[in-house]
Design a protein around this motif. Structure first.
Motif, short mmCIF file in Angstrom:
data_model
loop_
_atom_site.label_atom_id
_atom_site.label_comp_id
_atom_site.label_asym_id
_atom_site.label_seq_id
_atom_site.Cartn_x
_atom_site.Cartn_y
_atom_site.Cartn_z
N MET A 38 0.84 -1.21 0.00
CA MET A 38 0.00 0.00 0.00
C MET A 38 0.86 1.25 0.00
N ALA A 76 2.19 1.72 -3.48
CA ALA A 76 1.13 2.17 -4.38
C ALA A 76 0.88 3.66 -4.27
N SER A 77 1.07 4.21 -3.08
CA SER A 77 0.79 5.64 -2.89
C SER A 77 2.01 6.53 -3.07
N ALA A 78 3.22 5.99 -2.80
CA ALA A 78 4.41 6.85 -2.83
C ALA A 78 5.52 6.32 -3.73
#
Length: 384
Positions: free
Chosen positions: A351, A354-356
């Motif tokens: 996760m 996926a975001s950074a």
């Protein structure tokens, strides 16, 4: 406690541990073949892999108490026979609900082995050989997965999935027979607590309030969280030309460093100090991987640092806990924390990526490894 170490017996217990690790690994290596067996299962197939770990999360500490209560030799042999029977049942490729139920039973068998075996090894070794023997024990997961990846998947692919289950059943039965002949019972430590829900809750409190019993497990949580997530999520960022080479070299480096440098350090340093050194070096390697993304040399150095944590964590159990009963509880807590780390590590880091993006991987894992170092410092302060 032995004055001389019977290395053939220690190797038999380690071999039984390989069978326990294969209870995880045999499903992982044939996961791509399961949709052909259960075409309508969909996402439920993931539970065929993860149920063994869920049993460990829920009942790791309970396993430590049960094994101490029913005695280590009996628990070990019973678990091996149950493991053999379950694999034989799975070879019939039962309907999915029955397969899932068999994985729950297999999870209980797995837990009993990973609690009883290191407890027996620690008690049956001469003191000067404990570090080497328990470092060897710490390699059981990596070695089993390597063997299954090399031979297990080809066996299932060419001869069918039932063949892999039958071979595993035979393996477990052979070790049950050999250990029944060679393994002696440990001295009785007197009556153990009666099992009840209130007693189980009290045992959790007792274990995790103790800076002696809980210490190996506390560090093991951060180790498993990091090791599994890195091996799972790092490969896509590596150069495809050397990806397979690096990912094969990392677990092998971890085992090799654990068995050589780790064993040598254990002769001159307490096990907890070796664990702290491993966490510190591994965290620095993650900073290196942040500064120089996916650098192969940094990946190998990371595996070397984690190898120090791997073996010394098991060696810390008897150094911090003098009786077989407290060692069993410490090993049960390690099983519980290890399964939590294995379960949470990959989705949490995924996760973050996926975001950074890639940078989140080395930074977050460096923080987690730093927390492993910090928790050992804190518990060491509490012990003093």
């Amino acid at each position: 406690m032995g004055e001389r170490t019977s290395w053939p017996l220690i190797l038999l217990l380690w071999g039984a541990g390989l069978g326990a690790a294969a209870q995880y690994g045999k499903i992982s290596v044939i996961f791509d073949l399961l949709p052909q067996i259960y075409p309508d299962a969909g996402p439920a197939l993931g539970w065929v892999v993860s149920l063994v770990g869920c049993v460990g999360i829920l009942f790791g500490v309970v396993a430590g108490v049960v094994v101490a209560r029913i005695r280590y030799r009996r628990a070990m042999l019973t678990a091996l026979w149950i493991g053999a029977a379950v694999s034989l049942f799975q070879a019939s490729l039962p309907p999915l609900p029955w397969m899932l139920l068999s994985r729950v039973v297999e999870g209980a068998s797995h837990l009993a082995i990973v609690v009883a075996a290191p407890t027996l090894i620690a008690q049956l070794c001469a003191p000067q050989d404990r570090g080497l023997a328990l470092t060897l024990w710490g390699t059981f997961f990596g070695v089993a997965f390597a063997v299954l990846a090399f031979a297990g998947h080809p066996l299932a692919y060419h001869w069918g999935v039932p063949a892999l289950f039958v071979v595993h059943a035979i393996y477990m039965a052979v070790f049950a027979i050999l250990l029944r002949i060679r393994l002696r019972a440990l001295p009785d430590e007197g009556p153990q607590p009666v099992l009840s829900l209130s007693q189980i809750l009290r045992d959790h409190v007792t274990i995790y309030r103790s800076p002696f019993i809980a210490a190996p497990a506390a560090g093991w949580l951060f180790y498993t969280f990091s090791f599994v997530s890195v091996l799972t999520l790092l490969p896509p960022f590596l150069d495809p030309a050397i990806r397979a080479l690096v990912m094969t070299a990392m677990p092998l480096t971890s085992i090799a460093v654990s068995m050589t440098v780790g064993v040598s350090l254990l002769r001159v340093l307490p096990a907890v100090r070796v664990v702290e050194l491993g966490f510190a070096l591994s965290a620095l390697c993650m900073i290196w991987l942040w500064a120089m993304p996916a650098l192969p040399l940094a990946c190998i150095a990371l595996a070397a640092g984690l190898g120090l944590v791997q073996g010394a964590s098991f060696a810390a159990v008897p150094q911090l806990n003098s009786t077989a009963a407290t060692q069993a509880r410490a090993n049960g807590a390690m099983a519980q924390m290890g399964n939590i780390g294995n379960t949470l590590g990959t989705p949490v880091i995924a996760m973050a990526i996926a975001s950074a993006g890639y940078k989140a991987l080395p930074l977050l894992v460096a923080v987690v490894l730093g927390m492993g170092f910090g928790i050992h410092l804190l518990l060491g302060f509490l012990r003093r």
